[in-house]
Design a protein around this motif. Structure first.
Motif, mmCIF file in Angstrom:
data_model
loop_
_atom_site.group_PDB
_atom_site.id
_atom_site.type_symbol
_atom_site.label_atom_id
_atom_site.label_comp_id
_atom_site.label_asym_id
_atom_site.label_seq_id
_atom_site.Cartn_x
_atom_site.Cartn_y
_atom_site.Cartn_z
ATOM 1 N N UNK A 253 16.993 18.977 24.753
ATOM 2 C CA UNK A 253 17.822 17.773 24.699
ATOM 3 C C UNK A 253 18.724 17.797 23.467
ATOM 4 N N UNK A 254 18.185 18.275 22.355
ATOM 5 C CA UNK A 254 19.000 18.384 21.147
ATOM 6 C C UNK A 254 20.161 19.341 21.357
ATOM 7 N N UNK A 255 19.892 20.505 21.953
ATOM 8 C CA UNK A 255 20.951 21.479 22.205
ATOM 9 C C UNK A 255 21.987 20.931 23.183
ATOM 10 N N UNK A 256 21.514 20.284 24.225
ATOM 11 C CA UNK A 256 22.421 19.716 25.222
ATOM 12 C C UNK A 256 23.312 18.647 24.600
ATOM 13 N N UNK A 257 22.751 17.860 23.680
ATOM 14 C CA UNK A 257 23.501 16.792 23.025
ATOM 15 C C UNK A 257 24.479 17.361 22.004
ATOM 16 N N UNK A 258 24.025 18.331 21.232
ATOM 17 C CA UNK A 258 24.852 18.893 20.163
ATOM 18 C C UNK A 258 25.980 19.743 20.709
ATOM 19 N N UNK A 259 25.710 20.464 21.785
ATOM 20 C CA UNK A 259 26.702 21.368 22.360
ATOM 21 C C UNK A 259 26.980 20.947 23.804
#
Length: 345
Positions: free
Chosen positions: A249-255
Motif C-alpha cells: 500500500x505504501x508503494x502504491x501510494x508513493x508511486x
C-alpha cells in the motif's frame, strides 16, 4: 488479441511451474478466472529449457508436446481468451539455455529458431528471460532484438533479475553476468518490466528501502514488479501478509505508476495453499485495487522503510547502530527452486 482492459490494479503476475499435483493430476490455473474479484494480468508458464542438441527443448523435464501438458496448453488458451497475457519463462535455476544463446551466430541460430517456433506454435504473448547464469550484454541484446524483429512491438519481453542486480553493478550481486543498468540504457524501450526477485537473500520485501533505492538509481517505478515467494516452502524471504500489505500500500501510494507484484509460484500460494492457491491473487487484487486507508498510507512515515530519503541509501550497505562505517551485506551464492522440475515422477 486485444489488450487487457484498464484495471484498478497494478500488474499481478503469476509464475506457473508446478503444473501437477502429487498424484499426477493437473494443478488447474483456471480458478484465477472462475473466481470473482481476481485481476491477474500475466501468467508466466515455466520453465523452458534449451538443451543439447539444438531443438531439444523441454518444459521442465518433458517436451512441450508431451501428453501431460494437454490440459496445461488448453487452459492457457482459455486464460488468453479471457484477456490474461501468457508468457513463457526461459531459463531459471537450471543453467545452460542462455549460455547456448550467447555463442557465435551460427550456434545462436541453431538454438534460437526452435525457440521461436515454440513461441509461435503455442501463441505465447511474450517471453520472460530469467537469466541465472553468466551472459554477455551483447548476447542478451541480440536475443531481445531478434525477438522483437520476429514477433513485433506488441510482443512482451520481461526479465527476472534478483533485486540486488537493480541496486548495484557489483557482479557478486547479480546472477546474470551483464549490467542491468547498461541494458536499461541500451534496450529499456524494448523491455516491458522487471520481475524483480525480492527473496532468497537477494532483497527484502518487508520494507520499501530496496524499491526506493532502485527508483533513486533511475529505474522507473512502472517497470519494477516486486517479486515474492508465495509460500515459505518455495524459498527463503517469505513476508507475512500483515507486513506485506503495509509495504505494498505504501508503494502504491508513493508511486502512482507502481509496477505491481509477482508471485513464485502458483501451486501452493498462501493463504489458500494447495487447496486454493488462487487466494493469493485475490488478496493481491484487494491490496492493489482498493483505496488505501489514511492510516495505512501515513502510519509508516516515521519509519525507514516508508521514507524515500532514507530509502536512497543502498540497502546492501549496512550500518551497525552508531557505527558509521558501512560494510557490504553478505550475498548468497545460490538457491534451489521446488517445483515440477524437482519432483519425483
Amino acid at each position: 488479441m486485444p489488450p487487457i482492459p484498464p484495471s484498478p490494479t497494478s500488474r499481478i503476475v503469476i509464475y506457473y511451474q508446478t503444473q501437477h499435483n502429487p498424484d499426477g493430476t493437473p494443478c488447474s490455473i483456471l480458478p484465477i478466472i472462475t473466481n470473482a474479484n481476481i485481476a491477474v494480468t500475466h501468467v508466466n508458464v515455466a520453465a523452458i529449457h534449451l538443451n543439447d542438441p539444438p531443438g531439444n527443448i523441454t518444459l521442465n523435464d518433458h517436451v512441450p508436446a508431451h501428453p501431460r501438458y494437454v490440459t496445461l496448453w488448453a487452459e492457457l488458451r482459455v486464460l488468453q481468451a479471457s484477456g490474461i497475457k501468457v508468457l513463457g519463462m526461459l531459463g531459471g535455476a537450471a543453467k545452460g539455455s542462455f549460455t547456448r544463446l550467447d555463442l557465435d551466430e551460427a550456434t545462436f541460430e541453431a538454438y534460437y529458431i526452435p525457440l521461436r517456433d515454440l513461441v509461435r506454435e503455442r501463441s505465447l504473448d511474450g517471453l520472460d528471460l530469467d537469466v541465472e547464469e553468466p551472459m554477455t550484454l551483447a548476447g542478451v541484446i541480440r536475443l531481445i532484438d531478434r525477438l522483437k524483429n520476429d514477433f513485433g512491438p506488441e510482443f512482451i519481453i520481461t526479465l527476472a533479475p534478483v533485486a540486488a542486480a537493480l541496486m548495484s553493478d557489483n557482479p557478486n550481486h547479480n546472477l546474470s553476468g551483464f549490467s542491468y543498468e547498461a541494458l536499461e540504457v541500451m534496450r529499456g524501450k524494448q523491455i516491458g518490466w522487471y520481475n524483480t526477485q525480492f527473496y532468497c537473500g537477494w532483497g527484502d520485501l518487508s520494507k520499501t528501502e530496496g524499491f526506493d533505492f532502485m527508483v533513486s538509481r533511475g529505474y522507473s517505478a512502472e517497470k519494477i514488479v516486486v517479486g515474492m515467494v508465495t509460500n515459505p516452502g518455495n524459498g527463503s524471504g517469505w513476508v507475512p501478509f500483515e507486513i506485506l500489505q503495509e509495504v505494498l500500500i505504501t508503494l502504491k501510494t508513493r508511486y502512482p505508476g507502481f509496477g505491481g507484484v509477482m508471485g513464485w509460484e502458483y501451486f501452493n500460494s498462501l493463504p489458500g495453499d494447495r487447496a486454493a492457491p488462487w487466494e493469493w491473487a485475490a488478496l493481491m487484487t484487494k491490496i492493489l485495487g482498493g483505496k488505501p486507508s489514511t492510516d495505512a498510507s501515513t502510519s509508516l512515515t516515521s519509519d525507514t522503510h516508508a521514507n524515500p530519503a532514507k530509502g536512497n541509501q543502498n540497502p546492501f550497505l549496512l550500518v551497525d547502530g552508531d557505527v558509521k562505517d558501512k560494510i557490504e551485506a553478505p550475498i548468497p551464492k545460490g538457491f534451489e527452486y521446488y517445483s515440477d522440475g524437482s519432483l519425483d515422477e
